[in-house]
Design a protein around this motif. Structure first.
Motif, PDB file in Angstrom:
ATOM      1  N   SER A  93       0.828  -1.195   0.000  1.00 36.27           N
ATOM      2  CA  SER A  93       0.000   0.000   0.000  1.00 36.27           C
ATOM      3  C   SER A  93       0.862   1.244   0.000  1.00 36.27           C
ATOM      4  O   SER A  93       2.050   1.195   0.310  1.00 36.27           O
ATOM      5  N   CYS A  94       0.217   2.356  -0.333  1.00 37.55           N
ATOM      6  CA  CYS A  94       0.896   3.652  -0.345  1.00 37.55           C
ATOM      7  C   CYS A  94      -0.142   4.718  -0.046  1.00 37.55           C
ATOM      8  O   CYS A  94      -1.253   4.681  -0.590  1.00 37.55           O
ATOM      9  N   ILE A  95       0.208   5.659   0.813  1.00 38.76           N
ATOM     10  CA  ILE A  95      -0.618   6.845   1.045  1.00 38.76           C
ATOM     11  C   ILE A  95       0.268   8.052   0.790  1.00 38.76           C
ATOM     12  O   ILE A  95       1.274   8.260   1.477  1.00 38.76           O
ATOM     13  N   SER A  96      -0.116   8.856  -0.177  1.00 38.12           N
ATOM     14  CA  SER A  96       0.690   9.996  -0.579  1.00 38.12           C
ATOM     15  C   SER A  96       0.416  11.216   0.297  1.00 38.12           C
ATOM     16  O   SER A  96      -0.736  11.504   0.621  1.00 38.12           O
ATOM     17  N   PHE A  97       1.483  11.925   0.655  1.00 41.00           N
ATOM     18  CA  PHE A  97       1.296  13.200   1.341  1.00 41.00           C
ATOM     19  C   PHE A  97       0.913  14.294   0.354  1.00 41.00           C
ATOM     20  O   PHE A  97       0.046  15.129   0.632  1.00 41.00           O
ATOM     21  N   SER A  98       1.516  14.294  -0.836  1.00 37.71           N
ATOM     22  CA  SER A  98       1.374  15.427  -1.749  1.00 37.71           C
ATOM     23  C   SER A  98      -0.034  15.567  -2.299  1.00 37.71           C
ATOM     24  O   SER A  98      -0.554  16.677  -2.422  1.00 37.71           O
ATOM     25  N   ASP A  99      -0.685  14.461  -2.650  1.00 34.72           N
ATOM     26  CA  ASP A  99      -2.023  14.578  -3.240  1.00 34.72           C
ATOM     27  C   ASP A  99      -3.073  13.743  -2.528  1.00 34.72           C
ATOM     28  O   ASP A  99      -4.223  13.696  -2.967  1.00 34.72           O
TER      29      ASP A  99
END
Length: 127
Positions: free
Chosen positions: A49-55
């Motif tokens: 999994s990945c959770i982006s800070f930028s968008d």
């Protein structure tokens, strides 16, 4: 020292649940893109999994969609992976990671772009 401290792994039966935690130490997790990876015996490490800070985008690998949920608690400087309906195929060492640039998940090309890593925690699912 910049690092994560992982916890929460263990042995669970098929269909069971576990929650993994990674507490950041020496840096602020808030502005990072966070990811979870796993490595099963004899296999290469793969992204979970990945959770982006930028968008704010969230990504899950197809093999965990609908069963795993990644989250973060910035007040506790901690990230989590909630794993439900576990299967024997989920048996692996799980790693948390953070990208300090806060890149979008779609931009990150591979695990080399993650700057901080946890030590790994073993998850074993019995049939």
């Amino acid at each position: 020292q910049l690092q994560f401290v992982e916890s929460g792994g263990g042995l669970v039966q098929t269909g069971g649940s576990l929650r993994l935690s990674c507490e950041a130490s020496g840096f602020t997790l808030d502005y990072n893109t966070i990811g979870w990876f796993r490595q099963a015996p004899g296999k290469e490490r793969e992204g979970v999994s990945c959770i982006s800070f930028s968008d704010g985008s969230v990504y899950y690998a197809d093999f965990v969609k609908g069963r795993f949920t990644s989250s973060r608690d910035n007040a506790k400087n901690t990230m989590y992976l909630e794993m439900n309906n576990l299967e024997p195929e989920d048996t692996a060492v799980y790693y948390c990671a953070a990208n300090r640039q806060g890149l979008a998940c779609t931009v990150i090309e591979g695990e080399d772009e993650y700057d901080y890593w946890g030590q790994g925690t073993q998850v074993t699912v019995s049939s």
